[in-house]
Design a protein around this motif. Sequence first.
Motif, PDB file in Angstrom:
ATOM      1  N   ARG A 133      38.434  -2.949 -13.578  1.00 13.98           N
ATOM      2  CA  ARG A 133      38.354  -2.056 -14.550  1.00 13.98           C
ATOM      3  C   ARG A 133      38.743  -0.841 -13.943  1.00 13.98           C
ATOM      4  O   ARG A 133      38.717  -0.647 -12.453  1.00 13.98           O
ATOM      5  N   ASP A 134      39.046   0.717 -13.999  1.00 12.44           N
ATOM      6  CA  ASP A 134      38.785   2.132 -13.665  1.00 12.44           C
ATOM      7  C   ASP A 134      37.957   2.899 -13.477  1.00 12.44           C
ATOM      8  O   ASP A 134      36.615   2.066 -13.834  1.00 12.44           O
ATOM      9  N   GLU A 135      37.374   3.676 -12.656  1.00  7.05           N
ATOM     10  CA  GLU A 135      36.012   4.305 -12.705  1.00  7.05           C
ATOM     11  C   GLU A 135      35.466   4.522 -14.048  1.00  7.05           C
ATOM     12  O   GLU A 135      34.210   4.925 -13.812  1.00  7.05           O
ATOM     13  N   ARG A 136      36.377   5.180 -14.956  1.00  6.04           N
ATOM     14  CA  ARG A 136      35.198   4.890 -16.095  1.00  6.04           C
ATOM     15  C   ARG A 136      34.815   3.905 -16.468  1.00  6.04           C
ATOM     16  O   ARG A 136      33.799   4.060 -17.923  1.00  6.04           O
ATOM     17  N   GLY A 137      35.383   2.746 -16.056  1.00  7.24           N
ATOM     18  CA  GLY A 137      34.567   0.981 -16.943  1.00  7.24           C
ATOM     19  C   GLY A 137      35.608   0.655 -17.333  1.00  7.24           C
ATOM     20  O   GLY A 137      35.333  -0.329 -18.029  1.00  7.24           O
ATOM     21  N   GLU A 138      36.826   0.605 -17.235  1.00  2.59           N
ATOM     22  CA  GLU A 138      37.954   0.539 -18.940  1.00  2.59           C
ATOM     23  C   GLU A 138      38.307  -0.372 -18.547  1.00  2.59           C
ATOM     24  O   GLU A 138      39.035  -0.675 -17.070  1.00  2.59           O
TER      25      GLU A 138
END
Length: 426
Positions: free
Chosen positions: A98-103
């Motif tokens: 996941r990326d920093e935004r949780g996606e």
Amino acid sequence: MHFDIVIVGGGAGGLELAARLGRKLGPRQGRERVLLVDRAVFHIWKPTLHEVAAGTLDAHQEGLSYTVLARRNHFSFALGELAALDGERRLITLGETRDERGEVLVPARTVSFTRLVLAMGSGSNSFGTPGAENAHVLEHASDAQRFHAKLLAAFAKASFSTEKTLGVAIVGGGATGVELSAELIEAHSELLESLGSEQRFRLDIALVEAADRILAGLPEQISAQARLALERKNVRVFTNTRVTEVKRDRLMTSAGEIPADIIVWAAGIKAADANRSLGLETNRINQFVVNDRLETSVPGVYALGDCAACIWHDDKLVPARAQAAHQQADYLAGVLLAAQQERRVDAPFVYRDFGSLVSLGENKGIGNLMGGLSGRNFFVEGLIAKWMYMSLHLNHHRAILGTGKTAVLALARLLQQRVSGRLKLH
């Protein structure tokens, strides 16, 4: 996906093993047979993380892309973290990324294998100390980068404070703690040269060790020399001092309180708790128990480096050092290549201790070298020891890049340092 050999962990041992196997199998076979898995996109040699943390080594310049290394050394690379292992079905599951935004960037995947090598390293051991989460650790490149960002902010704050003092407490007097102390002093000295007299501040470093001496695993002569060198640089060295609690702005110890603006935990060795859920035999610090051929309790599944518990002599384990991972990678390369040809290597793995080197700043170091020919140990110090310490780093790069590219890389870094300076302040 299926690969003959899957290596989980791209540290010193795992990456060297993948590079050796890929080059040996060649451009056509290597990429189809060998897969390296790591949760990061670039590689940094772990013994240099204290330099990244202090800002005396640029992670963006030092880091080597796994995808580029895979292409040049003829193996495949997958970004991910080991989530599950099915030894009977010869399957591993890689968790989603996941990326920093949780996606979700990369979904969970399964990979089948013929043989598996676990080279996931280890981290610090907090020994259940209350508040240990308040301290920084230096286990991965991301940890070192976060620490560096915190250090830069602390530098700025201290230079405009009324006290004009920055306190750093380091728990653990092993190689990481000692070397980080020395690098922080170098970074502070470099910074002061660019500041006016009204902005200069004092750096107060406290090194706390529970044993009766720092560098307890090395000969006493090295320990004594290291302590003397640090104390000459005004580092306060506390030995026989146990940390009872870590607070946000101080250490509570058996010797009293130690105030600190930044706290680093660099004590002990412990592998990930998740190792216990993989269906393999582990020891009390979560290392995989291996036999004298580096094979775990599941046939065809091997472990090397800091995550492996391998008996050395007198029931002692092979130490968690880069030279051990290098030797184990070399041994397993022979074992796995022989298995590709349906042959068996009967010789067990034998660890050889070639000595230890510790960096104490830009032009200083100490260490002992094992005298293989004469049977004696040799003590080295000063600039010669520092050059030898640097040669270990270059030797690792040579194993994954080759001699020519390593020479070019070393020259490029030297020239870049001459232009931009030794200390990274951004």
